[in-house]
Design a protein around this motif. Structure first.
Motif, short mmCIF file in Angstrom:
data_model
loop_
_atom_site.label_atom_id
_atom_site.label_comp_id
_atom_site.label_asym_id
_atom_site.label_seq_id
_atom_site.Cartn_x
_atom_site.Cartn_y
_atom_site.Cartn_z
N LYS A 175 39.79 33.06 27.74
CA LYS A 175 41.04 32.35 27.43
C LYS A 175 41.10 30.93 27.96
O LYS A 175 41.81 30.10 27.40
N GLU A 205 36.78 42.70 34.63
CA GLU A 205 37.45 42.61 33.32
C GLU A 205 38.46 41.46 33.30
O GLU A 205 38.57 40.73 32.31
N ASN A 206 39.18 41.33 34.41
CA ASN A 206 40.18 40.25 34.52
C ASN A 206 39.50 38.88 34.43
O ASN A 206 39.96 37.98 33.71
N GLU A 248 36.59 38.18 33.09
CA GLU A 248 36.05 37.94 31.74
C GLU A 248 37.14 37.49 30.79
O GLU A 248 36.92 36.65 29.92
N SER A 249 38.32 38.04 30.99
CA SER A 249 39.46 37.61 30.17
C SER A 249 39.82 36.15 30.46
O SER A 249 40.13 35.38 29.54
#
Lengths: 80, 80
Positions: B65, B57-58, B60-61
């Motif tokens: 960004k 998840e990190n 993908e963030s």
């Protein structure tokens, strides 16, 4: 038609200033815990024919001659 | 420590002048039969921790960004 993905990465030990800049950028954006970033390239190729073995050899020759700098980069050809 | 490979590719339909230039270069070197080349990027990442789901998840963030321009690029995070 044969599809292949060629991956070109820096050899171990070769400095990657672009990766370091990305580490800095991620840190500046508040992402913590990133220990290392190394950037590489991919080439998604479509070549004529049905002979996967010949295509693999042809693509490896393209890597050695144009797509990768074999002094500092490794390449990997994957028929997909 | 978790290792991951992030792949960033141009979305279908987005022009890739760099890929076209490589097609021309391969042709000029005598390689025939190359129908299409599309260039993309990879990021080999090392992140702290053992929680693969949180790391995914990190990462993908980070892609959304910083690492990918989601207007014209797709990204894929693979924990390796």
């Amino acid at each position: 038609m044969i599809k292949a993905r060629i991956t070109v990465t820096l050899k171990a030990g070769v400095l990657d200033p672009q990766g370091k800049a990305i580490e800095g950028g991620l840190s500046a954006l508040g992402f913590s815990g990133v220990e290392s970033v190394r950037q590489g390239k991919i080439f998604d190729m479509e070549v004529e024919g049905d002979d996967k073995k010949a295509a693999q050899e042809n693509l490896e020759s393209m890597c050695a001659k144009l797509l990768a700098n074999t002094v500092i980069e490794d390449y990997h050809v994957e028929i997909v």
